[in-house]
Design a protein around this motif. Sequence first.
Motif, PDB file in Angstrom:
ATOM      1  N   ALA B 315       0.826  -1.214   0.000  1.00 48.14           N
ATOM      2  CA  ALA B 315       0.000   0.000   0.000  1.00 48.14           C
ATOM      3  C   ALA B 315       0.855   1.256   0.000  1.00 48.14           C
ATOM      4  O   ALA B 315       0.335   2.364  -0.077  1.00 48.14           O
ATOM      5  CB  ALA B 315      -0.906   0.012   1.228  1.00 48.14           C
ATOM      6  N   CYS B 316       2.164   1.104   0.080  1.00 52.42           N
ATOM      7  CA  CYS B 316       3.051   2.260   0.230  1.00 52.42           C
ATOM      8  C   CYS B 316       3.236   2.979  -1.106  1.00 52.42           C
ATOM      9  O   CYS B 316       3.703   2.382  -2.070  1.00 52.42           O
ATOM     10  CB  CYS B 316       4.394   1.789   0.779  1.00 52.42           C
ATOM     11  N   PRO B 317       2.877   4.263  -1.170  1.00 46.01           N
ATOM     12  CA  PRO B 317       2.972   4.979  -2.439  1.00 46.01           C
ATOM     13  C   PRO B 317       4.403   5.024  -2.977  1.00 46.01           C
ATOM     14  O   PRO B 317       4.615   4.944  -4.191  1.00 46.01           O
ATOM     15  CB  PRO B 317       2.476   6.387  -2.114  1.00 46.01           C
ATOM     16  N   ALA B 371      12.194   8.815   1.128  1.00 46.17           N
ATOM     17  CA  ALA B 371      11.130   8.580   0.154  1.00 46.17           C
ATOM     18  C   ALA B 371       9.738   8.534   0.781  1.00 46.17           C
ATOM     19  O   ALA B 371       8.737   8.496   0.081  1.00 46.17           O
ATOM     20  CB  ALA B 371      11.391   7.281  -0.607  1.00 46.17           C
ATOM     21  N   CYS B 372       9.677   8.550   2.113  1.00 46.96           N
ATOM     22  CA  CYS B 372       8.379   8.372   2.795  1.00 46.96           C
ATOM     23  C   CYS B 372       7.549   9.654   2.755  1.00 46.96           C
ATOM     24  O   CYS B 372       8.055  10.737   3.042  1.00 46.96           O
ATOM     25  CB  CYS B 372       8.627   7.947   4.234  1.00 46.96           C
ATOM     26  N   THR B 373       6.271   9.527   2.413  1.00 47.07           N
ATOM     27  CA  THR B 373       5.393  10.690   2.372  1.00 47.07           C
ATOM     28  C   THR B 373       4.611  10.859   3.681  1.00 47.07           C
ATOM     29  O   THR B 373       3.724  11.695   3.765  1.00 47.07           O
ATOM     30  CB  THR B 373       4.368  10.596   1.225  1.00 47.07           C
ATOM     31  N   ALA B 377      -0.347   4.915   5.167  1.00 50.31           N
ATOM     32  CA  ALA B 377      -0.989   3.756   4.529  1.00 50.31           C
ATOM     33  C   ALA B 377      -0.461   2.460   5.135  1.00 50.31           C
ATOM     34  O   ALA B 377      -1.219   1.510   5.356  1.00 50.31           O
ATOM     35  CB  ALA B 377      -0.752   3.772   3.029  1.00 50.31           C
ATOM     36  N   CYS B 378       0.843   2.436   5.439  1.00 52.97           N
ATOM     37  CA  CYS B 378       1.423   1.217   6.014  1.00 52.97           C
ATOM     38  C   CYS B 378       0.820   0.928   7.384  1.00 52.97           C
ATOM     39  O   CYS B 378       0.516  -0.215   7.705  1.00 52.97           O
ATOM     40  CB  CYS B 378       2.944   1.353   6.118  1.00 52.97           C
ATOM     41  N   VAL B 379       0.646   1.974   8.180  1.00 52.09           N
ATOM     42  CA  VAL B 379       0.115   1.810   9.524  1.00 52.09           C
ATOM     43  C   VAL B 379      -1.333   1.313   9.447  1.00 52.09           C
ATOM     44  O   VAL B 379      -1.754   0.423  10.184  1.00 52.09           O
ATOM     45  CB  VAL B 379       0.177   3.139  10.298  1.00 52.09           C
TER      46      VAL B 379
HETATM   47  S1  SF4 Z   1       3.904   6.312   5.655  1.00 49.55           S
HETATM   48 FE1  SF4 Z   1       4.270   4.156   5.223  1.00 49.55          FE
HETATM   49  S2  SF4 Z   1       3.086   3.770   3.388  1.00 49.55           S
HETATM   50 FE2  SF4 Z   1       3.282   5.989   3.532  1.00 49.55          FE
HETATM   51  S3  SF4 Z   1       5.109   6.450   2.350  1.00 49.55           S
HETATM   52 FE3  SF4 Z   1       5.792   6.192   4.451  1.00 49.55          FE
HETATM   53  S4  SF4 Z   1       6.393   4.048   4.563  1.00 49.55           S
HETATM   54 FE4  SF4 Z   1       5.168   4.256   2.709  1.00 49.55          FE
END
Ligand code: SF4
Lengths: 259, 438
Positions: B315-317, B371-373, B377-379
């Motif tokens: 699910a990770c963008p 790279a994380c936004t 979504a992961c949580v």
């Molecule tokens: S919060 Fe989680 S799903 Fe979203 S970009 Fe970061 S690692 Fe990926």
Amino acid sequence: MIVPTMAEMMAQGKQPEVLFWVGAAGSYDDRAKKISRAFVKILHQANVDFAVLGTEESSTGDAAKRAGNEFLFQMQAMMNIEVLNGYEVKKIVTCDPHSFNTLKNEYPELGGKYEVFHHTQFIQNLISEGRLKIDDTTLKGKRVTFHDPCYLGRANDVYESPRELIKRLGVNLTEMKRNKSTALCCGAGGAQMFKDAEKGDKEVNVLRTEDALETKPQIIATGCPYCNTMMTDGIKFKEKEAEVEVKDIAELIAEANNL
Amino acid sequence: MEYLPNIFFALALALGFGFFAMNIRKLSRNIKLGKDVNRKDRKPERLKNMMMIALGQSKMIKRPFSGFLHIIVYVGFIIINIEVLEIIIDGLFGTHRVFQGVLGNGFYAFLIGFFEILAALVFVAVVIFWLRRNVSNIKRFLSKEMKGWPKSDGNNILYFEMVLMSLFLVMNATDTVFQQAGIGNPISQFIEPLFDSFSPESIHMIERSAWWIHILGILVFLNYLYYSKHLHILLAFPNTYFANLNPKGQFNNLESVTTEVKLMMDPDADPYAMPAEGAEEVVPEKFGASDVADLHWVQLLNAYTCTECGRCTSACPANLTGKELSPRKIMMDTRDRLEEVGRNIDANKGVFVDDGKQLLNDYISPEELWACTSCNACVEECPVNIDPLSIILDMRRYLVMEESAAPQELNMMMTNIENNGAPWQYNQQDRLNWKDEE
Ligand code: SF4
Ligand code: SF4
């Protein structure tokens, strides 16, 4: 456009009903400024007694915090809290889910406790209090899809107020395959807005735009200035500007009500 | 001589549980290497989370197919333990099917019949799981971080389950007395004919062997858990109990920073003040995390609980668009490093000796972290409420506040916030210009 500031209000010995937190994007970004203006038009139509901080507003520190700079975040937070508490602000509304999240969740521990609303929640309240009506004829039948901003949706579980408002426009709301809690990020969060993406095989906003285009929309509705920019760029990248518009819900309401 | 099997059984049991207990102590010591975080509040909510998510599997069924199969295996696992209890009593006291007498024929027949059906269902589910992992091209099982041990670990468990379930059914099928009584053998009665040509002695031999291998297998399985992602069958419970209950967008405010910022902003504070006489020399805290001991214990518990299912990553963008980041890998790296630190402590009589390595760089690269936004979504996806984002953020904090190693563009953004109160280079005096533009 009449946009009173807290300082002016104070000089007149008045306390407005709500503070409109404009946010950096809403103040400086050409696209997002239109959202701020649309929202102010709505506030005027509903006779809401509001004010902004104007030049006394500063970055909430959201982007700094998510980039890892907790120092800068807390300095911004403490400065803003001092100003807000100085004006005895109780209620805040903002069009920016990042400001919304930070003011609502991260400021209280640092001494800034306010009732914070996203503009979609606030407008929804205005409607249920009978202070505002949405004309459902102007946009009637348009195909609209809504992109959930991460910081409104997953971050704060606000999924319904934007949808309720869209439905009131009399449009045809279609959901993307990834929606609500499974929505895909637009790619701007976590301070990504301010830097190039790491190397990969696609930009996040393009992937998200593809999600949206699958629903064959005429309008992609957003509730966040950053999502708005990302989706607009995505539409340009896909060369679909002629067919698809990206609009904030506040802009859609202002348009529907001919403001 | 006749007590030999009982003694051997008791020994095996003691050894199996003893070794497991030893490993669990190590596990808890490793988790306690983490910093403190208060997760003792809001007990009713925590209990509810645990009941719904760990016991009730509420997040598993968001993906209905694998969720359904998982529930079969899970229910099978829990319920068949009643059978294991009988085996343990029989083994220790030399009885045979002791519950039959205690519970009465009718209820016993119902129970064992139920177990047999479950065992068969589990077998089928496990075979489907194996096919999904090894034959169908499901992206989340094929990622980079799933090569080698993670892949064989996933399969090992499936083989274990297949063998254990088969042994259980064979054990029943070759229990001549049980078969002749015709109670509770809805599945094993169809296996029984396979042994028709065998002598009664060899059938009895097979029954005993199946019985022994079944229980020994369970003991081995129990001890395998510690080394495997299957630790989640135990840790899912505490992990969901201690999970973060605040809104997902709410990131913690570092207290150490608050103190310093308050000092900086307080006009009366004397920055050169000497610490009060007798006050403890305070070691300045490290901001953010570069190694496992900088994380808090719930983050470390998270790492041990991760089932490597990859729902987060799928699910990770960032991952979906081909970037290096995979939240699953963040969790696996954290666990691997924690295990390494644990082995280091064991080898050095209880103290950690610097090994010149850390979680940052040696396991997780800044490129992944940047790279994380922070989209959560992961949580949201994680079926056991793991929070990979919190680790990513803590490591970014280290990069920025300890190493000043943010990407150049972010440094510019931060300078702008500092100087102009906005991430862009605009004059704060122009903040309200938008009202007059149209
Ligand atoms: S919060 Fe989680 S799903 Fe979203 S970009 Fe970061 S690692 Fe990926
Ligand atoms: S963090 Fe959660 S979702 Fe991701 S692999 Fe581990 S268990 Fe699965």
